[in-house]
Design an enzyme around this catalytic site. Sequence first.
Site, PDB file in Angstrom:
ATOM      1  N   CYS A 177       0.796  -0.849  -0.274  1.00 35.38           N
ATOM      2  CA  CYS A 177       0.039  -0.643   0.411  1.00 35.38           C
ATOM      3  C   CYS A 177       0.885   1.643   0.399  1.00 35.38           C
ATOM      4  CB  CYS A 177      -0.838  -0.477   1.269  1.00 35.38           C
ATOM      5  SG  CYS A 177      -2.268  -1.872   0.861  1.00 35.38           S
TER       6      CYS A 177
ATOM      7  N   HIS B  17      -2.918   7.422   3.034  1.00 33.60           N
ATOM      8  CA  HIS B  17      -3.461   5.953   2.102  1.00 33.60           C
ATOM      9  C   HIS B  17      -5.358   5.513   3.118  1.00 33.60           C
ATOM     10  CE1 HIS B  17      -3.955   2.013   1.357  1.00 33.60           C
ATOM     11  NE2 HIS B  17      -4.012   1.351   2.399  1.00 33.60           N
TER      12      HIS B  17
ATOM     13  N   ASN C 184      -9.953  -0.248  -0.128  1.00 34.57           N
ATOM     14  CA  ASN C 184      -8.544   0.195  -0.248  1.00 34.57           C
ATOM     15  C   ASN C 184      -8.748  -0.246  -1.231  1.00 34.57           C
ATOM     16  OD1 ASN C 184      -6.689  -0.566   0.729  1.00 34.57           O
ATOM     17  ND2 ASN C 184      -6.243  -0.674   2.677  1.00 34.57           N
TER      18      ASN C 184
HETATM   19  N1  COA Z   1     -17.910  -8.723   9.265  1.00 37.04           N
HETATM   20  C1  COA Z   1     -18.657  -8.396  10.171  1.00 37.04           C
HETATM   21  N2  COA Z   1     -17.936  -9.050  10.965  1.00 37.04           N
HETATM   22  C2  COA Z   1     -16.297  -8.569  11.307  1.00 37.04           C
HETATM   23  C3  COA Z   1     -16.254  -8.877   9.823  1.00 37.04           C
HETATM   24  C4  COA Z   1     -16.922  -8.435   8.549  1.00 37.04           C
HETATM   25  N3  COA Z   1     -16.734  -8.380   7.494  1.00 37.04           N
HETATM   26  N4  COA Z   1     -14.307  -8.883   9.935  1.00 37.04           N
HETATM   27  C5  COA Z   1     -14.410  -8.559  11.944  1.00 37.04           C
HETATM   28  N5  COA Z   1     -15.493  -8.978  11.792  1.00 37.04           N
HETATM   29  C6  COA Z   1     -15.682  -9.546  13.788  1.00 37.04           C
HETATM   30  C7  COA Z   1     -14.662 -10.272  13.807  1.00 37.04           C
HETATM   31  O1  COA Z   1     -14.676 -11.275  14.015  1.00 37.04           O
HETATM   32  C8  COA Z   1     -14.467  -9.723  15.740  1.00 37.04           C
HETATM   33  O2  COA Z   1     -15.455 -10.556  16.062  1.00 37.04           O
HETATM   34  P1  COA Z   1     -15.730 -11.129  17.850  1.00 37.04           P
HETATM   35  O3  COA Z   1     -15.464  -9.713  18.728  1.00 37.04           O
HETATM   36  O4  COA Z   1     -16.991 -11.830  18.136  1.00 37.04           O
HETATM   37  O5  COA Z   1     -14.296 -11.796  17.602  1.00 37.04           O
HETATM   38  C9  COA Z   1     -15.182  -8.637  15.425  1.00 37.04           C
HETATM   39  O6  COA Z   1     -15.507  -8.216  14.966  1.00 37.04           O
HETATM   40  C10 COA Z   1     -13.784  -7.431  15.873  1.00 37.04           C
HETATM   41  O7  COA Z   1     -13.289  -7.623  14.671  1.00 37.04           O
HETATM   42  P2  COA Z   1     -11.580  -6.614  15.001  1.00 37.04           P
HETATM   43  O8  COA Z   1     -10.592  -7.621  13.912  1.00 37.04           O
HETATM   44  O9  COA Z   1     -11.346  -6.921  16.199  1.00 37.04           O
HETATM   45  O10 COA Z   1     -12.070  -5.341  14.023  1.00 37.04           O
HETATM   46  P3  COA Z   1     -11.693  -4.449  14.247  1.00 37.04           P
HETATM   47  O11 COA Z   1     -11.816  -2.960  14.482  1.00 37.04           O
HETATM   48  O12 COA Z   1      -9.818  -4.422  14.720  1.00 37.04           O
HETATM   49  O13 COA Z   1     -11.381  -3.892  12.713  1.00 37.04           O
HETATM   50  C11 COA Z   1      -9.929  -4.517  10.945  1.00 37.04           C
HETATM   51  C12 COA Z   1     -11.546  -5.272  11.327  1.00 37.04           C
HETATM   52  C13 COA Z   1      -9.760  -4.689   9.564  1.00 37.04           C
HETATM   53  C14 COA Z   1     -11.532  -3.220  10.366  1.00 37.04           C
HETATM   54  C15 COA Z   1      -9.751  -2.867  11.226  1.00 37.04           C
HETATM   55  O14 COA Z   1      -8.741  -3.466  12.049  1.00 37.04           O
HETATM   56  C16 COA Z   1      -8.883  -2.111   9.943  1.00 37.04           C
HETATM   57  O15 COA Z   1      -8.834  -1.734   9.426  1.00 37.04           O
HETATM   58  N6  COA Z   1      -7.368  -2.352  10.562  1.00 37.04           N
HETATM   59  C17 COA Z   1      -6.310  -2.382   9.187  1.00 37.04           C
HETATM   60  C18 COA Z   1      -6.470  -2.421   7.329  1.00 37.04           C
HETATM   61  C19 COA Z   1      -6.106  -2.474   6.612  1.00 37.04           C
HETATM   62  O16 COA Z   1      -6.374  -1.367   5.520  1.00 37.04           O
HETATM   63  N7  COA Z   1      -5.292  -3.053   6.202  1.00 37.04           N
HETATM   64  C20 COA Z   1      -4.216  -2.735   4.561  1.00 37.04           C
HETATM   65  C21 COA Z   1      -2.697  -2.223   4.648  1.00 37.04           C
HETATM   66  S1  COA Z   1      -2.489  -0.585   5.529  1.00 37.04           S
END
Ligand code: COA
Length: 333
Positions: free
Chosen positions: A114, A256, A286
């Site tokens: 990214c 980004h 993204n």
């Molecule tokens: N739909 C519904 N629930 C989802 C889900 C989806 N698409 N994806 C994950 N969950 C659930 C998980 O299973 C978890 O459930 P649990 O609490 O019962 O275990 C809950 O949502 C929270 O998951 P978590 O991973 O803690 O959520 P989060 O708030 O961290 O959000 C991302 C997840 C991926 C959106 C976030 O971490 C993020 O944006 N990270 C950066 C990602 C990115 O853009 N990376 C690219 C390079 S920079």
Amino acid sequence: MPAAILGGLGTYLPPRRVSNEELADRFDTSDEWIRTRTGIRQRRWADTGQSTGDLATEAGHRALKSAGLGLGADVGLVVLATTTPDHPCPATAPDVAARLALGQAAAYDISAVCSGFVYALEVAANAIEAGRVDTALVIGAETYSTILNPHDRTTSVIFGDGAGAAVLRRGDAGQLGSFAGFDLGTDGANKDLIWIPGGGSRQRSTHQEPEAEERYFAMQGKKVFASAVRRMAGSSAALLEHIGWSVESVNHLVGHQANVRILRAVAEQLGIDSQRAVINIDRVGNTSAASIPLALADATGQIAPGDRVLLTAFGGGLTWGSAALTWPDISPV
Ligand code: COA
């Protein structure tokens, strides 16, 4: 002092819109979860048979038009940032250069996930400032839809396909469009936070075929979130200090587009009003290396010639990078 000048901007999005509702039909997720956790409302995914090189060629052609150039222009360098090249070997950039009739221009890919577009801008700007080329085409293009794990709702709802390209020309420091500086960094010890585990020489050296799951993009979202905020804010602050720009003087923060909550947190850590943070993740998701040029093109109505623009990115590697420029008088195509 010679400097690289932004001379044109072009973008291309594949026509197929994928709504949150469509994904909710396929995964155990919902429009509400995706919108509130990421800020994404829809993304584009490439059509069957449409590759990264196809998207890159279209965006590159549009950037050339935006710069008042066209097919066959006198371009000395093409740098293509992508995580999803058309083939593991060779690079995609030479093929794109050939399709744009750019003669024997040097052309290569950059793999910085990214952060790739910022890395590509930096090498192209260096080549211009060193006098090796007068004009360069920098492209960020991705088809993440080809590497997303169909069983992983966390990654499948986040990523979109698209391409953005910029023409860089030789000019003078301080001129409208000039790049004032760059900051790049990596943390390879955490490479497994964002990766495709199988399919490369590490796995092939075992002489065993990768498991199906190992061929897909994988990410530890929570850890990536925290690193992304810390690294983008830290890199931005280091760059501003290095070039002597105050935080208050930055008119637009173009981060980004990983997650709207990440973008707000970066602005907050830097002390930049969130109104000055450009956001278009709601429409495209993204798009990795294509994210910054797509956001810039979307924001051109808000950005005036002479405005100070700070670009910052974070991605697999781990990699991060920032760039600063004064906005030129250009119209994206
Ligand atoms: N739909 C519904 N629930 C989802 C889900 C989806 N698409 N994806 C994950 N969950 C659930 C998980 O299973 C978890 O459930 P649990 O609490 O019962 O275990 C809950 O949502 C929270 O998951 P978590 O991973 O803690 O959520 P989060 O708030 O961290 O959000 C991302 C997840 C991926 C959106 C976030 O971490 C993020 O944006 N990270 C950066 C990602 C990115 O853009 N990376 C690219 C390079 S920079």
